[in-house]
Design an enzyme around this catalytic site. Sequence first.
Site, PDB file in Angstrom:
ATOM      1  N   ASP A   1       0.815  -1.215   0.000  1.00 52.04           N
ATOM      2  CA  ASP A   1       0.000   0.000   0.000  1.00 52.04           C
ATOM      3  C   ASP A   1       0.855   1.276   0.000  1.00 52.04           C
ATOM      4  OD1 ASP A   1      -1.974  -1.860   0.364  1.00 52.04           O
ATOM      5  OD2 ASP A   1      -2.832  -0.946   2.166  1.00 52.04           O
ATOM      6  N   ASP A   2       0.198   2.365  -0.353  1.00 56.45           N
ATOM      7  CA  ASP A   2       0.691   3.744  -0.165  1.00 56.45           C
ATOM      8  C   ASP A   2       1.710   4.207  -1.196  1.00 56.45           C
ATOM      9  OD1 ASP A   2      -0.991   3.618   1.993  1.00 56.45           O
ATOM     10  OD2 ASP A   2       0.576   3.711   3.532  1.00 56.45           O
TER      11      ASP A   2
ATOM     12  N   HIS B   1      -6.182   2.789  -3.827  1.00 56.62           N
ATOM     13  CA  HIS B   1      -6.053   3.051  -2.392  1.00 56.62           C
ATOM     14  C   HIS B   1      -6.494   4.487  -2.100  1.00 56.62           C
ATOM     15  CE1 HIS B   1      -4.891   2.103   1.626  1.00 56.62           C
ATOM     16  NE2 HIS B   1      -3.730   2.733   1.653  1.00 56.62           N
TER      17      HIS B   1
ATOM     18  N   HIS C   1      -5.802   9.368   0.412  1.00 53.25           N
ATOM     19  CA  HIS C   1      -5.625   8.631   1.667  1.00 53.25           C
ATOM     20  C   HIS C   1      -6.341   9.220   2.893  1.00 53.25           C
ATOM     21  CE1 HIS C   1      -3.507   5.897   4.506  1.00 53.25           C
ATOM     22  NE2 HIS C   1      -3.270   5.171   3.421  1.00 53.25           N
TER      23      HIS C   1
ATOM     24  N   HIS D   1       3.676  -2.339   3.030  1.00 51.38           N
ATOM     25  CA  HIS D   1       3.693  -0.992   2.453  1.00 51.38           C
ATOM     26  C   HIS D   1       4.957  -0.758   1.636  1.00 51.38           C
ATOM     27  CE1 HIS D   1       0.870  -0.915   5.798  1.00 51.38           C
ATOM     28  NE2 HIS D   1       0.258   0.089   5.175  1.00 51.38           N
TER      29      HIS D   1
HETATM   30 ZN    ZN Z   1      -2.591   3.262   3.313  1.00 55.28          ZN
END
Ligand code: ZN
Length: 406
Positions: free
Chosen positions: A219-220, A269, A273, A362
């Site tokens: 993620d991210d 995602h 955020h 991540h």
């Molecule tokens: Zn995230």
Amino acid sequence: MRTPLAAVCVALSLCFAASASAATTQGGEPHTVKPEGGALDLISSSFGQRSRELEIVYRSAEPITPQLLAEVNGGQICTIFEQASLAARAVCVTRADGKWRIVSRGERLEGSVSQPRESELRLRFEPAEAKLKVGLADVYVKATAAGCSAQQAKAAKVTWSGAKIISAAVLALPCEHRLPRVGNYQARVWDVAVTGCRRSGAGQVSRGPSGKRVALTYDDGPSTYTPAFLRELRRLGVPATFFVIGQQVSANAALVRSILRSGSMVANHSWSHPDMGGGGAAASSQLRDANAAVRRATGFTPCLFRPPYGSTGADLVSRANAQGMTSVLWSVDPLDWRMPGTGSIVSTVLRQASGGAIILSHDGGGPRSQTLEAMPQIVRTLKRRGYKFVTLTELLGYPERIKLVK
Ligand code: ZN
């Protein structure tokens, strides 16, 4: 025996090259001819491509029996492809060891053969497997019944007594047939672009079906760490799924494209955020904007969404579903974002992982060298335990959407 005639495309119904504007279905109408009689008398064939695979359909006036195509006796139906700057390539179907086989240049191809009717055979295979190029091809079909050469020899057998013919074998019916009778068909081998994937089933999941498959998710990103993650995945020979933040995509468009090209999956995602657990119209915009950013960069539209912070709710899930996305949580969480040490990340994942696991980690949002360093040990150990690493879409059984391109 190839009649060296110029490539002709007699009428539109003979031309299997589809119009350039069509979307995902490219194929030709079957071309039908009058039966000639004899063994393996093909009366029609068609070529089409609706997926990665080229589909060839043969129809005969009589049942196509395994005996007629017995490999040991030379039985086969071959489509011969002639493409610019390539030697002619024959793709043949034959029967050996109780199974249909697709063979090209002496090698067996992956692919499938089905017989929906006694008089019909359908072949599907990936053109690249037969070393065919994307583009036009002149094509003809040659069917040879098993034992054909023996039959022809028999036809010439004449019995004499002195100067008189006692008996002459009746002329054997033809056992070799060509389609078209004269000239060639024109077919096209298309390239495939993946444009998306199709969700189904539960609106939100936190793991896949049990079985020896697991999915790594990151993620991210995309971030400065992402290229190193891709290199490591390639080295280990496994894919992952990257939940990207929409507003980071345009500056890293090439990187997001390389995620897809490498066989990994790109997912949503959110745009920026936020905590979206409450749902609402703002959540829909976050979802839509992030997908639009990915689509602009790659031509691909995600079908998976992961709510930031895992903060979710019924309204958010239904909004994600309405945009064609499944909301995805996780079943394994090594808390790698807290940077607990590579050893801790590895041991938590190995302790929690089981069949169908969705492993959260991540590749963005902070220093991610611990997460990166943990990857090889996680992958190697789980592989040793018999697990296969797959993308999330594969784990969930979602088919890809593709577009055929010239
Ligand atoms: Zn995230």
